[in-house]
Design an enzyme around this catalytic site. Structure first.
Site, short mmCIF file in Angstrom:
data_model
loop_
_atom_site.label_atom_id
_atom_site.label_comp_id
_atom_site.label_asym_id
_atom_site.label_seq_id
_atom_site.Cartn_x
_atom_site.Cartn_y
_atom_site.Cartn_z
N GLU A 50 -33.51 -32.55 -16.23
CA GLU A 50 -32.27 -32.40 -15.64
C GLU A 50 -32.59 -32.18 -14.13
O GLU A 50 -33.31 -31.81 -13.75
CB GLU A 50 -31.66 -30.91 -16.15
N LYS A 123 -23.21 -33.66 -21.26
CA LYS A 123 -23.61 -32.51 -21.77
C LYS A 123 -22.54 -31.56 -22.24
O LYS A 123 -21.49 -31.49 -21.57
CB LYS A 123 -24.16 -31.51 -20.59
N CYS A 164 -30.84 -29.28 -21.72
CA CYS A 164 -31.22 -28.30 -21.31
C CYS A 164 -30.24 -26.95 -22.23
O CYS A 164 -30.84 -26.72 -23.42
CB CYS A 164 -30.69 -27.77 -19.73
#
Length: 282
Positions: A50, A123, A164
């Site tokens: 990321e 995301k 993440c």
């Protein structure tokens, strides 16, 4: 035409560990070094962490963000690396301009060996937290959440894309398995505070419960201000065993992904078929 999934095979895969900061070109130079290492070690796929191109103040993300599908200099350089080294790449956290002025998407992009964009995941779960050590991160202030679950086709089979904080939401990974995933990409910039206690536990849990490989690229070290990442980029197998892991600083971890291992573990311990809430036929 035969699907790529008709010919899945053992594939050497690398995950990168970087210490990205505010200088985009310097960050991309580090990406290039990791690409060269991965190619030298026979990897066919490389997952970047990321924020690989920029990890700095949130208010500056818009300035370097690029619009898809055509991208800009960041995407162009990554595509050229993929094409030059005949390496599939997962750009773990690419800042993509959203339709909302001043906001971006935190996007995970699959580039094929020719540098072409094959899949884009944005995301879904945004990191809005106040941690006990005083760390306060409000990702939603500058990032627009995605809505779609995405799998990418790789030589070893289907790769579920995530980023993440998604790691804390097992229902996402169960959905990716339902869509045929045999591995997950988990590019991250886990904070030191959460990483030291949760990183390995969560990654191995996702591997074990979904019986999938986990490819966890990571940021490490100090970035800007007080922002520090935990590191420990790793590859885990469907039994939860860590096959390869980075040490300190910039580097890569490499391991072979074996589609037959996924099948044998799922056959020997068929927990996915024993599901009561939503069983699937694997």
């Amino acid at each position: 035409m035969a699907s790529r999934m008709d010919h899945v095979r053992s594939t050497r895969v690398a995950v990168a560990q970087l210490t990205s900061g505010v200088e985009v070109e310097k960050n991309l130079d580090a990406v290039e070094r990791c690409v060269l290492r991965a190619a030298d070690q026979g990897a066919e796929v490389l997952v970047l962490p990321e924020c690989f191109a920029f990890l700095g103040p949130s208010e500056k993300m818009w300035a370097i963000a690029e619009s898809l599908p055509h991208g800009g200099p960041i995407l162009a350089r990554c595509a050229n690396l993929a094409r030059t080294h005949q390496l599939e790449m997962v750009l773990g956290g690419y800042w993509e301009r959203s339709s909302i002025e001043g906001k971006v998407h935190n996007a995970c992009i699959h580039l094929d060996r020719d540098g072409a964009v094959q899949s884009v995941y944005r995301k879904i779960h945004l990191f809005d937290v106040d941690l006990p050590d005083g760390t306060r991160l409000i990702e939603s202030a500058h990032v627009e959440a995605g809505q779609e679950v995405v799998v990418a086709e790789m030589p070893f089979g289907k790769l579920g894309l995530s980023i993440c904080y998604d790691l804390r939401f097992p229902e996402l990974y169960r959905e990716l398995v339902d869509r045929g995933a045999v591995a997950f990409a988990v590019p991250a910039a886990f904070t030191l505070t959460t990483g030291k206690d949760h990183w390995h536990v969560l990654l191995r849990s996702r591997a074990i419960e979904q019986q999938c490989y986990v490819l966890a690229a990571a940021q490490t070290g100090s970035h800007f201000g007080s922002r520090v990442s935990y590191g420990h980029a790793l590859i885990a197998d469907p039994w939860g065993t860590v096959l390869a892991q980075c040490g300190e600083g910039e580097g890569i971890a490499v391991a072979a992904l074996e589609p037959d291992v996924v099948g044998s573990i799922r056959n020997a311990l068929p927990s996915l078929k024993h599901r009561k809430m939503r069983p699937i036929d694997l």
